[in-house]
Design a protein around this motif. Structure first.
Motif, PDB file in Angstrom:
ATOM      1  N   LEU A 107     -14.829  -1.935 -12.374  1.00  0.00           N
ATOM      2  CA  LEU A 107     -14.441  -0.657 -11.772  1.00  0.00           C
ATOM      3  C   LEU A 107     -12.933  -0.507 -11.634  1.00  0.00           C
ATOM      4  N   SER A 108     -12.192  -1.413 -12.280  1.00  0.00           N
ATOM      5  CA  SER A 108     -10.716  -1.332 -12.339  1.00  0.00           C
ATOM      6  C   SER A 108     -10.054  -1.430 -10.968  1.00  0.00           C
ATOM      7  N   TRP A 109     -10.517  -2.372 -10.152  1.00  0.00           N
ATOM      8  CA  TRP A 109      -9.868  -2.605  -8.856  1.00  0.00           C
ATOM      9  C   TRP A 109      -8.788  -3.680  -8.948  1.00  0.00           C
ATOM     10  N   ASP A 110      -8.461  -4.117 -10.157  1.00  0.00           N
ATOM     11  CA  ASP A 110      -7.558  -5.257 -10.321  1.00  0.00           C
ATOM     12  C   ASP A 110      -6.166  -4.989  -9.765  1.00  0.00           C
ATOM     13  N   ALA A 111      -5.771  -3.726  -9.655  1.00  0.00           N
ATOM     14  CA  ALA A 111      -4.445  -3.411  -9.132  1.00  0.00           C
ATOM     15  C   ALA A 111      -4.328  -3.714  -7.643  1.00  0.00           C
ATOM     16  N   GLU A 112      -5.449  -3.984  -6.996  1.00  0.00           N
ATOM     17  CA  GLU A 112      -5.443  -4.198  -5.549  1.00  0.00           C
ATOM     18  C   GLU A 112      -5.626  -5.652  -5.162  1.00  0.00           C
ATOM     19  N   ILE A 113      -5.448  -6.562  -6.097  1.00  0.00           N
ATOM     20  CA  ILE A 113      -5.688  -7.981  -5.822  1.00  0.00           C
ATOM     21  C   ILE A 113      -4.766  -8.495  -4.725  1.00  0.00           C
ATOM     22  N   SER A 114      -3.526  -8.036  -4.678  1.00  0.00           N
ATOM     23  CA  SER A 114      -2.611  -8.493  -3.630  1.00  0.00           C
ATOM     24  C   SER A 114      -3.125  -8.105  -2.246  1.00  0.00           C
ATOM     25  N   ARG A 115      -3.760  -6.941  -2.142  1.00  0.00           N
ATOM     26  CA  ARG A 115      -4.347  -6.521  -0.861  1.00  0.00           C
ATOM     27  C   ARG A 115      -5.504  -7.440  -0.476  1.00  0.00           C
ATOM     28  N   TYR A 116      -6.323  -7.792  -1.457  1.00  0.00           N
ATOM     29  CA  TYR A 116      -7.444  -8.682  -1.169  1.00  0.00           C
ATOM     30  C   TYR A 116      -6.952 -10.044  -0.692  1.00  0.00           C
ATOM     31  N   LEU A 117      -5.938 -10.562  -1.349  1.00  0.00           N
ATOM     32  CA  LEU A 117      -5.404 -11.868  -0.961  1.00  0.00           C
ATOM     33  C   LEU A 117      -4.804 -11.826   0.438  1.00  0.00           C
ATOM     34  N   MET A 118      -4.136 -10.725   0.772  1.00  0.00           N
ATOM     35  CA  MET A 118      -3.562 -10.581   2.104  1.00  0.00           C
ATOM     36  C   MET A 118      -4.658 -10.559   3.168  1.00  0.00           C
ATOM     37  N   ILE A 119      -5.706  -9.804   2.926  1.00  0.00           N
ATOM     38  CA  ILE A 119      -6.797  -9.702   3.896  1.00  0.00           C
ATOM     39  C   ILE A 119      -7.486 -11.053   4.077  1.00  0.00           C
ATOM     40  N   ILE A 120      -7.840 -11.691   2.978  1.00  0.00           N
ATOM     41  CA  ILE A 120      -8.549 -12.969   3.058  1.00  0.00           C
ATOM     42  C   ILE A 120      -7.682 -14.029   3.722  1.00  0.00           C
ATOM     43  N   GLY A 121      -6.414 -14.101   3.305  1.00  0.00           N
ATOM     44  CA  GLY A 121      -5.512 -15.092   3.888  1.00  0.00           C
ATOM     45  C   GLY A 121      -5.313 -14.885   5.376  1.00  0.00           C
ATOM     46  N   THR A 122      -5.122 -13.646   5.793  1.00  0.00           N
ATOM     47  CA  THR A 122      -4.906 -13.367   7.207  1.00  0.00           C
ATOM     48  C   THR A 122      -6.153 -13.676   8.029  1.00  0.00           C
ATOM     49  N   TRP A 152       1.159  -4.747   4.768  1.00  0.00           N
ATOM     50  CA  TRP A 152       1.155  -5.128   6.177  1.00  0.00           C
ATOM     51  C   TRP A 152      -0.059  -4.547   6.907  1.00  0.00           C
ATOM     52  N   ILE A 153      -0.558  -3.414   6.435  1.00  0.00           N
ATOM     53  CA  ILE A 153      -1.764  -2.842   7.032  1.00  0.00           C
ATOM     54  C   ILE A 153      -2.980  -3.704   6.683  1.00  0.00           C
ATOM     55  N   ALA A 154      -3.003  -4.214   5.451  1.00  0.00           N
ATOM     56  CA  ALA A 154      -4.075  -5.136   5.071  1.00  0.00           C
ATOM     57  C   ALA A 154      -4.040  -6.383   5.946  1.00  0.00           C
ATOM     58  N   GLY A 155      -2.829  -6.884   6.211  1.00  0.00           N
ATOM     59  CA  GLY A 155      -2.701  -8.030   7.105  1.00  0.00           C
ATOM     60  C   GLY A 155      -3.116  -7.703   8.521  1.00  0.00           C
ATOM     61  N   SER A 200     -16.158 -11.370   6.974  1.00  0.00           N
ATOM     62  CA  SER A 200     -15.397 -10.221   7.479  1.00  0.00           C
ATOM     63  C   SER A 200     -14.313  -9.819   6.488  1.00  0.00           C
ATOM     64  N   ALA A 201     -13.641 -10.814   5.920  1.00  0.00           N
ATOM     65  CA  ALA A 201     -12.568 -10.530   4.960  1.00  0.00           C
ATOM     66  C   ALA A 201     -13.101  -9.825   3.724  1.00  0.00           C
ATOM     67  N   LEU A 202     -14.210 -10.308   3.191  1.00  0.00           N
ATOM     68  CA  LEU A 202     -14.784  -9.689   1.993  1.00  0.00           C
ATOM     69  C   LEU A 202     -15.270  -8.276   2.292  1.00  0.00           C
ATOM     70  N   GLY A 203     -15.827  -8.069   3.481  1.00  0.00           N
ATOM     71  CA  GLY A 203     -16.236  -6.733   3.871  1.00  0.00           C
ATOM     72  C   GLY A 203     -15.063  -5.774   3.917  1.00  0.00           C
ATOM     73  N   LEU A 204     -13.933  -6.235   4.453  1.00  0.00           N
ATOM     74  CA  LEU A 204     -12.720  -5.406   4.489  1.00  0.00           C
ATOM     75  C   LEU A 204     -12.206  -5.126   3.082  1.00  0.00           C
ATOM     76  N   CYS A 205     -12.256  -6.127   2.225  1.00  0.00           N
ATOM     77  CA  CYS A 205     -11.805  -5.926   0.841  1.00  0.00           C
ATOM     78  C   CYS A 205     -12.621  -4.829   0.154  1.00  0.00           C
ATOM     79  N   LEU A 206     -13.906  -4.785   0.455  1.00  0.00           N
ATOM     80  CA  LEU A 206     -14.798  -3.840  -0.209  1.00  0.00           C
ATOM     81  C   LEU A 206     -14.779  -2.444   0.395  1.00  0.00           C
ATOM     82  N   LEU A 207     -14.357  -2.324   1.647  1.00  0.00           N
ATOM     83  CA  LEU A 207     -14.456  -1.035   2.330  1.00  0.00           C
ATOM     84  C   LEU A 207     -13.120  -0.390   2.653  1.00  0.00           C
TER      85      LEU A 207
END
Length: 289
Positions: A40-55, A94-97, A80-87
């Motif tokens: 679904l071409s979400w690859d541009a948001e990988i940095s957001r996913y990493l920020m959410i999961i890491g935080t 910084w908002i992702a964090g 919780s992190a994966l749920g945030l990544c998906l929704l």
């Protein structure tokens, strides 16, 4: 090490993995995220996913060490992190964090009688959407592929049967989908295809099967859970159709969450505990030879 010991260890690890529903949740939510990235071409948001999961993981570890709790709770933080990544959608890291921190911190800071009140991903989404102006829930990011609907349902049913919260999903869907059917098909006489297309939205399915069913923040008694989830469905439908709030289930859940202790008081039942549902890795008799 003998062959018998090797097979015994494999069996014990297998029991440990199977008996903890969080492993299934992490696996399936990860698959959904991978599906979004590659198909679904979400690859541009990988940095957001990493920020959410890491935080989320960092915050969970910090609070767990401070409160002297088991680090096995990292599994819940990953869910919780994966749920945030998906929704949750945002253009700002910084908002992702912030979302990751709020999700996990709320479990430790907003509690009643030893039980946290709010679903972590739910409260994080509401806080970020309400306060930042650069966060939202996307309803159209999943597309219209019917295959994903069957995949969602199969995965969700497996997880829900493990944690015993299928009644919560059914209560919500019966109320929300039932009212929508009365409105769109019976009253407005729309085609049923439009109705089914609306209900097959990936965000709605994620909410119904993976967010509202959080066993720690739902009422303890089955009857209480069913009534509670029906009320969320009615409220979500009302917010959607009268206030045009199309992420209404997220808001309906945050409104109903503080009433969970009242439902627990009216219908008393044993409180859910992950530790009572799983085989601890410390209890496995693993040979060190």
């Amino acid at each position: 090490m003998s062959i018998e010991n090797t097979f015994s260890e494999i069996k014990q690890y297998g029991q440990y993995l199977i008996n903890d529903a969080r492993h299934f949740q992490i696996f399936y939510l990860s698959l959904f995220l991978i599906y979004g990235i590659y198909f679904l071409s979400w690859d541009a948001e990988i940095s957001r996913y990493l920020m959410i999961i890491g935080t989320c993981v960092f915050t969970q570890v910090g609070f767990s060490i401070y409160h002297k709790k088991s680090l096995s709770s990292i599994k819940s933080a990953l869910i919780s992190a994966l749920g945030l990544c998906l929704l949750l959608k945002t253009n700002t890291l910084w908002i992702a964090g912030l979302a990751g921190f709020v999700a996990i911190a709320s479990k430790f800071l907003i509690r009643y009688k030893g039980k946290h009140l709010f679903n972590p991903a739910n409260i994080a989404i509401v806080v970020c959407v309400s306060l930042t102006g650069d966060a939202w829930v996307s309803l159209g990011q999943w597309g219209t592929n019917s295959v994903q609907v069957y995949f969602f349902l199969a995965a969700a049913l497996l997880v829900l049967l493990k944690v015993g919260r299928i009644d919560t999903s059914l209560g919500f869907l019966l109320a929300f989908a039932g009212l929508e059917f009365i409105r769109s098909v019976l009253y407005l006489e729309w085609e049923t295809d439009n109705y089914m297309h609306y209900l097959s939205n990936g965000t709605l399915l994620l909410f119904a099967f993976f967010m509202i069913t959080d066993p720690v923040t739902t009422p303890n008694h089955p009857k209480a859970r069913f009534i509670w989830s029906v009320l969320i469905g009615v409220l979500a439908f009302t917010l959607t159709r009268w206030l045009q709030l199309y992420s209404a289930p997220i808001w309906a859940l945050i409104i109903m969450a503080p009433f969970t202790p009242l439902f627990d008081k009216i219908w008393t039942s044993e409180r859910f505990s992950w530790s009572s549902k799983t085989i601890s890795s410390n209890s496995l008799n693993i040979s060190k030879s």
